[in-house]
Design a protein around this motif. Sequence first.
Motif, PDB file in Angstrom:
ATOM      1  N   THR A   1      25.029 -14.761  59.947  1.00 55.80           N
ATOM      2  CA  THR A   1      23.597 -14.914  60.180  1.00 55.80           C
ATOM      3  C   THR A   1      23.049 -13.543  60.516  1.00 55.80           C
ATOM      4  OG1 THR A   1      23.835 -17.177  60.973  1.00 55.80           O
ATOM      5  CG2 THR A   1      21.829 -16.014  61.616  1.00 55.80           C
TER       6      THR A   1
ATOM      7  N   ALA B   1      11.262 -20.495  49.652  1.00 59.02           N
ATOM      8  CA  ALA B   1      11.690 -21.100  50.917  1.00 59.02           C
ATOM      9  C   ALA B   1      10.476 -21.832  51.480  1.00 59.02           C
ATOM     10  CB  ALA B   1      12.165 -20.012  51.871  1.00 59.02           C
TER      11      ALA B   1
ATOM     12  N   ASN C   1       8.299 -18.133  55.273  1.00 61.20           N
ATOM     13  CA  ASN C   1       9.650 -17.577  55.271  1.00 61.20           C
ATOM     14  C   ASN C   1       9.920 -16.838  53.964  1.00 61.20           C
ATOM     15  OD1 ASN C   1      10.393 -18.900  57.790  1.00 61.20           O
ATOM     16  ND2 ASN C   1      10.339 -20.776  56.587  1.00 61.20           N
TER      17      ASN C   1
ATOM     18  N   ASN D   1      18.535 -20.269  54.339  1.00 58.54           N
ATOM     19  CA  ASN D   1      18.018 -20.675  55.653  1.00 58.54           C
ATOM     20  C   ASN D   1      17.165 -19.581  56.290  1.00 58.54           C
ATOM     21  OD1 ASN D   1      19.500 -23.133  55.445  1.00 58.54           O
ATOM     22  ND2 ASN D   1      21.330 -22.017  56.077  1.00 58.54           N
ATOM     23  N   THR D   2      16.249 -19.061  55.520  1.00 58.07           N
ATOM     24  CA  THR D   2      15.414 -17.954  55.998  1.00 58.07           C
ATOM     25  C   THR D   2      14.372 -18.439  57.001  1.00 58.07           C
ATOM     26  OG1 THR D   2      13.925 -18.206  54.106  1.00 58.07           O
ATOM     27  CG2 THR D   2      15.730 -16.631  53.867  1.00 58.07           C
ATOM     28  N   LYS D   3      14.085 -17.549  57.962  1.00 62.69           N
ATOM     29  CA  LYS D   3      13.064 -17.818  58.980  1.00 62.69           C
ATOM     30  C   LYS D   3      12.257 -16.544  59.156  1.00 62.69           C
ATOM     31  CE  LYS D   3      16.023 -21.006  61.409  1.00 62.69           C
ATOM     32  NZ  LYS D   3      17.268 -20.903  62.114  1.00 62.69           N
TER      33      LYS D   3
ATOM     34  N   ASP E   1      20.735 -16.658  56.772  1.00 59.69           N
ATOM     35  CA  ASP E   1      22.193 -16.742  56.600  1.00 59.69           C
ATOM     36  C   ASP E   1      22.551 -15.975  55.339  1.00 59.69           C
ATOM     37  OD1 ASP E   1      22.464 -18.352  58.828  1.00 59.69           O
ATOM     38  OD2 ASP E   1      22.436 -20.225  57.679  1.00 59.69           O
TER      39      ASP E   1
END
Length: 177
Positions: free
Chosen positions: A48, A113, A117, A144-146, A171
């Motif tokens: 991550t 996404a 994001n 799993n981008t934020k 990730d």
Amino acid sequence: MTRTLPLLGLAALISACASQPTMKPVDNTMLPEAVRVPAGLKQTMSTTGVGEITYECREKKDMAGAHEWAFVAPVATLYSADRKTVGKYYAGPTWEAADGSKVTGKQVAVAPAAPGNIPLQLVKAEPAMGAGAMQGVAYIQRLNTKGGVAPSAACTAANKGQRQQVAYEADYVFYGS
């Protein structure tokens, strides 16, 4: 005394197992087709990345007088599933393991996404430099981008050249043969 030694051995074994990073398995069939890795490759590592992306207010190419936030570079610390630092990620793009091995690559595809994001991404890796964790890596996924999208602040001639860092998390999943 004879009872203590086996218990100490068991405690050491449990401790060693607990310190091994666990890998988050990825089900590629659940991902957009554009960012799926080619068949036959196996997941070798999962990290991550937590860091920031730098953007700069620039004049739009071929649109004199219009401005936009342009991507400059990322920088992130890579963590294992148990939150231990295992490397870093920076411009290139480059992923460098704590053991000194590193890999660069070229973007193959992106997929949207959730709003707000940065997109999911598939990167084809160049041969790794140095022996270690990055050896044999063929593809890298960003999942799993934020966060990480361009700033919402106005980008105009008045702030041309201004840079802003935007926090992000993603990730990074590594694949080899």
